[in-house]
Design a protein around this motif. Structure first.
Motif, PDB file in Angstrom:
ATOM      1  N   PHE A 148       7.445   7.052   0.880  1.00 14.96           N
ATOM      2  CA  PHE A 148       7.225   5.954   1.810  1.00 14.96           C
ATOM      3  C   PHE A 148       6.317   4.928   1.135  1.00 14.96           C
ATOM      4  O   PHE A 148       5.148   5.215   0.858  1.00 14.96           O
ATOM      5  N   LEU A 149       6.894   3.757   0.860  1.00 14.97           N
ATOM      6  CA  LEU A 149       6.162   2.711   0.151  1.00 14.97           C
ATOM      7  C   LEU A 149       5.336   1.888   1.137  1.00 14.97           C
ATOM      8  O   LEU A 149       5.843   1.443   2.170  1.00 14.97           O
ATOM      9  N   LEU A 150       4.070   1.678   0.806  1.00 20.05           N
ATOM     10  CA  LEU A 150       3.147   0.976   1.682  1.00 20.05           C
ATOM     11  C   LEU A 150       2.714  -0.345   1.057  1.00 20.05           C
ATOM     12  O   LEU A 150       2.720  -0.505  -0.159  1.00 20.05           O
ATOM     13  N   ASP A 151       2.331  -1.260   1.920  1.00 17.20           N
ATOM     14  CA  ASP A 151       1.824  -2.561   1.475  1.00 17.20           C
ATOM     15  C   ASP A 151       0.472  -2.816   2.139  1.00 17.20           C
ATOM     16  O   ASP A 151       0.321  -3.690   2.982  1.00 17.20           O
ATOM     17  N   GLY A 152      -0.519  -2.013   1.756  1.00 10.89           N
ATOM     18  CA  GLY A 152      -1.842  -2.163   2.340  1.00 10.89           C
ATOM     19  C   GLY A 152      -2.213  -0.996   3.232  1.00 10.89           C
ATOM     20  O   GLY A 152      -1.670   0.108   3.120  1.00 10.89           O
TER      21      GLY A 152
ATOM     22  N   ILE B  98       2.358  16.506   3.641  1.00 13.69           N
ATOM     23  CA  ILE B  98       2.000  15.128   3.301  1.00 13.69           C
ATOM     24  C   ILE B  98       1.406  15.097   1.903  1.00 13.69           C
ATOM     25  O   ILE B  98       0.568  15.938   1.538  1.00 13.69           O
ATOM     26  N   VAL B  99       1.828  14.112   1.116  1.00 11.74           N
ATOM     27  CA  VAL B  99       1.248  13.857  -0.206  1.00 11.74           C
ATOM     28  C   VAL B  99       0.768  12.408  -0.242  1.00 11.74           C
ATOM     29  O   VAL B  99       1.494  11.493   0.158  1.00 11.74           O
ATOM     30  N   ILE B 100      -0.446  12.226  -0.721  1.00 12.70           N
ATOM     31  CA  ILE B 100      -1.000  10.893  -0.942  1.00 12.70           C
ATOM     32  C   ILE B 100      -1.162  10.706  -2.443  1.00 12.70           C
ATOM     33  O   ILE B 100      -1.815  11.524  -3.102  1.00 12.70           O
ATOM     34  N   ILE B 101      -0.571   9.666  -2.992  1.00 14.20           N
ATOM     35  CA  ILE B 101      -0.815   9.316  -4.394  1.00 14.20           C
ATOM     36  C   ILE B 101      -1.781   8.134  -4.396  1.00 14.20           C
ATOM     37  O   ILE B 101      -1.462   7.067  -3.877  1.00 14.20           O
ATOM     38  N   SER B 102      -2.958   8.330  -4.979  1.00 20.49           N
ATOM     39  CA  SER B 102      -4.036   7.352  -4.830  1.00 20.49           C
ATOM     40  C   SER B 102      -3.764   6.043  -5.559  1.00 20.49           C
ATOM     41  O   SER B 102      -4.156   4.978  -5.072  1.00 20.49           O
ATOM     42  N   HIS B 103      -3.097   6.110  -6.709  1.00 23.43           N
ATOM     43  CA  HIS B 103      -2.783   4.882  -7.449  1.00 23.43           C
ATOM     44  C   HIS B 103      -1.765   5.196  -8.533  1.00 23.43           C
ATOM     45  O   HIS B 103      -1.381   6.353  -8.724  1.00 23.43           O
ATOM     46  N   GLY B 104      -1.340   4.171  -9.239  1.00 24.39           N
ATOM     47  CA  GLY B 104      -0.191   4.311 -10.113  1.00 24.39           C
ATOM     48  C   GLY B 104      -0.456   4.740 -11.529  1.00 24.39           C
ATOM     49  O   GLY B 104       0.138   4.191 -12.465  1.00 24.39           O
ATOM     50  N   HIS B 105      -1.305   5.734 -11.738  1.00 23.99           N
ATOM     51  CA  HIS B 105      -1.584   6.261 -13.068  1.00 23.99           C
ATOM     52  C   HIS B 105      -1.067   7.689 -13.202  1.00 23.99           C
ATOM     53  O   HIS B 105      -1.134   8.477 -12.253  1.00 23.99           O
ATOM     54  N   TYR B 106      -0.613   8.028 -14.393  1.00 22.64           N
ATOM     55  CA  TYR B 106       0.066   9.304 -14.634  1.00 22.64           C
ATOM     56  C   TYR B 106      -0.818  10.515 -14.351  1.00 22.64           C
ATOM     57  O   TYR B 106      -0.324  11.579 -13.956  1.00 22.64           O
ATOM     58  N   ASP B 107      -2.139  10.395 -14.551  1.00 21.18           N
ATOM     59  CA  ASP B 107      -3.003  11.554 -14.361  1.00 21.18           C
ATOM     60  C   ASP B 107      -3.230  11.875 -12.885  1.00 21.18           C
ATOM     61  O   ASP B 107      -3.851  12.887 -12.557  1.00 21.18           O
TER      62      ASP B 107
ATOM     63  N   TYR C  22       3.168   9.276   0.549  1.00 17.12           N
ATOM     64  CA  TYR C  22       2.670   7.936   0.848  1.00 17.12           C
ATOM     65  C   TYR C  22       2.043   7.338  -0.410  1.00 17.12           C
ATOM     66  O   TYR C  22       1.131   7.922  -1.004  1.00 17.12           O
ATOM     67  N   ILE C  23       2.541   6.151  -0.777  1.00 18.49           N
ATOM     68  CA  ILE C  23       2.092   5.514  -2.007  1.00 18.49           C
ATOM     69  C   ILE C  23       2.225   4.003  -1.857  1.00 18.49           C
ATOM     70  O   ILE C  23       3.174   3.515  -1.225  1.00 18.49           O
ATOM     71  N   GLN C  24       1.298   3.271  -2.414  1.00 22.60           N
ATOM     72  CA  GLN C  24       1.392   1.817  -2.364  1.00 22.60           C
ATOM     73  C   GLN C  24       2.558   1.340  -3.233  1.00 22.60           C
ATOM     74  O   GLN C  24       2.788   1.853  -4.333  1.00 22.60           O
ATOM     75  N   ARG C  25       3.295   0.366  -2.735  1.00 23.61           N
ATOM     76  CA  ARG C  25       4.470  -0.147  -3.449  1.00 23.61           C
ATOM     77  C   ARG C  25       4.116  -0.576  -4.877  1.00 23.61           C
ATOM     78  O   ARG C  25       4.856  -0.324  -5.833  1.00 23.61           O
ATOM     79  N   LYS C  26       2.960  -1.222  -5.027  1.00 22.84           N
ATOM     80  CA  LYS C  26       2.558  -1.732  -6.338  1.00 22.84           C
ATOM     81  C   LYS C  26       2.235  -0.616  -7.336  1.00 22.84           C
ATOM     82  O   LYS C  26       2.115  -0.879  -8.542  1.00 22.84           O
ATOM     83  N   ALA C  27       2.096   0.611  -6.855  1.00 22.25           N
ATOM     84  CA  ALA C  27       1.799   1.720  -7.762  1.00 22.25           C
ATOM     85  C   ALA C  27       2.936   1.973  -8.742  1.00 22.25           C
ATOM     86  O   ALA C  27       2.717   2.547  -9.816  1.00 22.25           O
TER      87      ALA C  27
END
Length: 264
Positions: free
Chosen positions: A118-122, A58-67, A85-90
């Protein structure tokens, strides 16, 4: 549970450093990456720490920034089974205000269609061990350091940011940058009172070498002191000056550098 810092701005043990974050989390049922950093740093340090990235499930990407997600494309080349798992808006464009103008700091857009993502919405519960939550209504206690960060509509509201709750023998709350504000994040977690909280508090602007105001630092310190039974391990975008301030006020605040390992 074992948590290893694979990518962080600093190191006390000779590990390669980079502006960014990646944490390896080993639970009873999972091998998790929370963020992957921006470049090759995660791969070099994982090798030094004998962590097989091929075994991550499992990988979690916390938000949509390159770092935090810049190395995701390379990771997907060596791991064809992990669920991301990543928010769609990321995957929307994100920018940082610099002296020369706005700089793109977002993710690689083409990855949005990758079958492992897997794109999430909340909010989303992965299983009994792992759950994700967002803070969609943060208005107060936002970091002043957010004022140089934008999306296509203006100042970024960070609806693309998500936080991880781990439920094992210990309750662990993990955040990437805490752009929505550590105070707001803790309040959104509600009755989930973590034994340990790990992540950046976004109290500095690295390229300006600037820390947020003392009044904001004091507000954060007062909130952390309310959590008598929680140990806070901060890092990355908190900034060293902000960390020193908080650590002087709060005996439960520590720093997690690259190469450090926590075991619970």
């Amino acid at each position: 549970m074992r948590i290893c810092s694979l990518v962080e701005n600093t190191s006390n043990c000779g590990m390669r450093t980079a502006h960014g974050l990646s944490l390896y989390i080993e639970t009873k049922n999972h091998r998790v990456l929370f963020d992957v950093g921006q470049d090759e740093t995660i791969f070099e340090n994982a090798g030094k720490m004998n962590i097989r990235l091929e075994d991550i499930d499992i990988v979690i990407i916390s938000h949509g920034h390159y770092d935090h997600g810049g190395a995701l494309g390379k990771f997907l080349e060596i791991n064809q089974t992990a669920r991301i798992y990543i928010q769609r808006k990321a995957f929307e464009p994100h920018f940082s205000e610099r002296p020369e103008g706005l700089k793109y700091i977002g993710l690689e857009p083409k990855l949005i269609d990758h079958p492992q993502i897997f794109l999430l919405d909340g909010d989303y519960q992965i299983d009994q061990e792992l759950s994700l939550f967002t803070v969609s209504d943060a208005k107060d206690h936002l970091s002043e350091a957010n004022n140089v960060l934008y999306d296509e509509n203006g100042l970024d509201q960070f609806e693309h940011e998500q936080n991880l709750e781990v439920n094992c023998d210990k309750k662990v709350l993990i955040l990437g940058c805490g752009h929505c504000g550590i105070i707001n994040i803790l309040e959104k977690a509600g009755n989930y009172i973590p034994n340990v909280c790990i992540g950046g508090f976004h109290l500095s602007i690295p390229h300006l070498k600037k820390t947020v105001s003392e009044s904001q630092l004091e507000a954060v310190a007062c909130k952390l002191l309310e959590y008598h039974d929680t140990q806070f391990y901060t890092c990355h975008c908190t900034g060293i000056d902000a960390f020193v301030y908080l650590a002087e006020k709060c005996v439960n605040v520590h720093y997690l550098a690259c190469g450090d390992i926590l075991t619970f």
